[in-house]
Design a protein around this motif. Structure first.
Motif, PDB file in Angstrom:
ATOM      1  N   LYS A 124      -4.214  -8.532  -0.367  1.00 32.59           N
ATOM      2  CA  LYS A 124      -5.225  -8.061   0.406  1.00 32.59           C
ATOM      3  C   LYS A 124      -6.142  -9.062   0.589  1.00 32.59           C
ATOM      4  N   GLU A 125      -6.680  -9.662  -0.703  1.00 33.76           N
ATOM      5  CA  GLU A 125      -7.645 -10.475  -0.853  1.00 33.76           C
ATOM      6  C   GLU A 125      -7.013 -11.842  -0.211  1.00 33.76           C
ATOM      7  N   GLU A 171       0.794  -1.328   0.120  1.00 35.86           N
ATOM      8  CA  GLU A 171      -0.023  -0.013   0.035  1.00 35.86           C
ATOM      9  C   GLU A 171       0.626   1.172  -0.064  1.00 35.86           C
ATOM     10  N   GLY A 190      -4.031  -5.619  -4.519  1.00 30.49           N
ATOM     11  CA  GLY A 190      -5.584  -6.075  -4.446  1.00 30.49           C
ATOM     12  C   GLY A 190      -5.372  -7.735  -4.218  1.00 30.49           C
ATOM     13  N   ARG A 191      -4.375  -8.578  -4.894  1.00 29.22           N
ATOM     14  CA  ARG A 191      -4.510  -9.929  -4.678  1.00 29.22           C
ATOM     15  C   ARG A 191      -3.928 -10.255  -3.058  1.00 29.22           C
ATOM     16  N   THR A 241      -2.424  -4.316  -8.710  1.00 31.22           N
ATOM     17  CA  THR A 241      -2.858  -5.677  -9.020  1.00 31.22           C
ATOM     18  C   THR A 241      -2.055  -6.478  -7.589  1.00 31.22           C
TER      19      THR A 241
END
Length: 573
Positions: A173-174, A89, A170-171, A167
């Protein structure tokens, strides 16, 4: 003797002989089953010792150590996920900030090329040293275009970096949201599996000690039971003596040698004596049976405890071959799947880090080139301005353009200066993230997996042997239990059967209506009965009975004298 008395004696003799024959049969069977049971338990103990050795081997120790290591790594990976996400982040924010700084920088560089073109037009209108001014402006224009190309390349790289970081973030964090708890749970499961394997080794050693102690206890119990079985022979002999006495009381038995015949009072005396002997024999025998049953119960309890520990140690029920190893393999399979998922999620992070490194290198090269270009552009502007000032009013416009070129170059330099700390921050975050990735690299966990699988395969190679041992333990344990339960049942049934003896004694006593007064020939028969005794307890009962009648047995007195004469007063140590 009356007819009723004769029937009573006949029934009493039949009842006594029935109990006597059952004692002989039951004690022979119990002795055989006890011996067989002891042999079975010896084999059972050997099987448990083999099982204990299988489970305390080096293979389990190796598997336990590997499980502990992979559990610790999974835990570290779970703990590192929030930090990795936070760093991604931060890199994303730094990338966005760099993008914001590139836009005005790009505009300033465009302005340099525009100013350079304007200066070229103005230089063309000058009369003096036109070629020199044109060369200055061309050089400034070329430098501006070169820097513009570098910045445009940075902008493209920055866009690629932003997309890669977005990208990866996002991955990541998921992945953190979906799998962090699973990683922690699998780490805990593997930690529990490690503890289970360690406990297994400790339990196996405990089982060996337990089996050894139980073997000693069972050997003592078997010895006690075997000694107690001698009571059966003693009781059978006493019952034979009682039956013999009752036959004497019932009348003469046809034989080649005439035997003395008891008087009516003598017959009643013998009946009362045999009733006393019968009661005492049954009381002693009941105690012996209770002792034997308690010994058998102790044997069953200890053997059942050892077999139960064997089942617990192996982890299967009813001799099943499934064990704690199956649970460990299942847990490891889950961990392996999770590790593969970690690798998939980590690839985007690694790709983003690679792009960050590549982009930062290009950015720093571009900024370094930008710094050199701005210095050159500034010098060009200063030189052009000085030359134009010598032309007076004709060069005033060119002086203004040269000053504007220098001012724009200064803005570019300031923009580059603001970009450097942002790039430094991105680089620091990328370095920290890379270190975390190295520490929690799933490929390192993957390298551990074959080690664990190999250890488990080695353990499983003995799993079939353990299964056979477990089946043997269960089968032999069941056979041992059947034998001991059978022995218990036989002894309990015999105890119930011997409980009829007091009733026989009561009928004998009831058949004697009055207190007997034995005659001289009767006393001789009583002495003959005393001489047949083989147990001291029989003699004690005989003496006590005669004392109640005020009589003394000559044979009993002789035996006391013989015993006293045999005691020479010498104490043996």
């Amino acid at each position: 003797m009356s007819l009723i008395s004769a029937i009573t004696l006949t029934e009493a003799i039949a009842g006594i002989e029935d109990v006597s024959s059952r004692i002989e049969d039951v004690f022979a069977r119990v002795g055989h089953e006890l011996g067989r049971g002891h042999l079975i338990f010896q084999e059972l103990n050997q099987g448990l010792a083999a099982l204990s050795a299988e489970l305390s081997g080096a293979e389990i120790e190796g598997a336990a150590t590997a499980l502990q290591e992979i559990a610790a790594r999974l835990s570290e990976l779970a703990q590192a996920l929030p930090a990795e996400t936070a760093l991604l982040e931060t890199i994303g924010k730094g990338t966005a900030e760099a993008s914001g700084l590139l836009k005005p920088l790009f505009k300033h560089i465009q302005m340099i090329t525009i100013i350079a073109r304007s200066a070229r037009i103005e230089a063309a209108s000058l009369d003096g040293d036109r070629e020199g001014f044109l060369a200055f402006t061309q050089e400034a224009y070329d430098l501006g275009k070169a820097v513009q190309g570098a910045i445009e390349g940075c902008a493209r790289d920055q866009q690629r970096l932003s997309e890669a970081v977005a990208t990866a973030f996002g991955r990541q964090k998921e992945f953190e949201g979906r799998y962090r708890n699973q990683l922690a749970a699998e780490s805990s499961e593997l930690g529990s599996a490690y503890s289970a394997l360690r406990d297994q080794r400790g339990n196996s050693r405990h089982l060996a000690d337990l089996a050894s102690a139980s073997t000693r206890k069972i050997a003592e119990a078997v010895g006690s039971a075997i000694i107690s079985l001698q009571a059966g022979d003693s009781t059978r002999q006493r019952l034979e003596h009682v039956a013999h006495g009752l036959r004497l009381a019932s009348g003469p038995v046809p034989s080649l040698a005439p035997e003395p015949v008891a008087s009516e009072d003598g017959a009643r005396t013998i009946c009362q004596l045999q009733a006393a002997q019968l009661r005492d024999a049954q009381r002693e025998f009941g105690g012996d049976i209770g002792q034997i049953v308690r010994a058998l119960t102790a044997i069953l309890h200890d053997a059942g405890s050892v077999v139960g520990h064997g089942r617990t140690l192996f982890g299967g029920e009813n001799g099943g071959s499934s064990s704690f190893l199956a649970h460990i393999k299942q847990t490891l399979a889950h961990a392996s799947t999770l590790i593969a998922t970690c690798e998939g999620a980590g690839r985007s992070v690694d790709e983003a880090l690679a792009i960050v490194e590549d982009t930062l290198t290009k950015f720093r090269q571009a900024i370094a080139g930008l710094a050199e270009a701005t210095v050159d552009i500034t010098l060009i502007g200063m030189n052009a301005g000085l030359k134009a000032s010598h032309l007076g009013s004709r060069g005033s416009a060119f002086v203004v353009i040269a000053n504007e070129l220098k001012a724009t170059a200064d803005q570019v330099s300031l923009g580059a200066g603001r970009l450097r700390p942002v790039l430094d921050g991105i680089e620091r975050s990328a370095t920290e993230l890379k270190q975390l990735r190295v520490q929690g690299d799933p490929t390192q966990l993957t390298q551990l997996e074959p080690q664990i699988l190999q250890a488990l395969r080695e353990v499983e190679a003995g799993n079939e042997r353990l299964g056979r041992l477990m089946s043997r333990l269960v089968d032999e344990g069941a056979e041992f239990e059947r034998l001991m339960n059978s022995a218990q049942g036989l002894m309990s049934t015999l105890g119930e059967g011997s409980a009829a003896l007091p009733a026989v004694a009561a009928r004998l006593e009831a058949a004697v209506a009055q207190e007997p007064r034995p005659q001289a020939q009767d006393e001789a028969m009583l002495d003959e009965l005393f001489a047949r005794y083989t147990m001291e307890r029989e003699r004690d009962v005989h003496r006590q009975f005669l004392q109640t009648l005020g009589l003394t047995s000559v044979a009993a007195a002789r035996r006391v004298e013989a015993v006293e004469a045999a005691d020479d007063g010498i104490e043996l140590f």
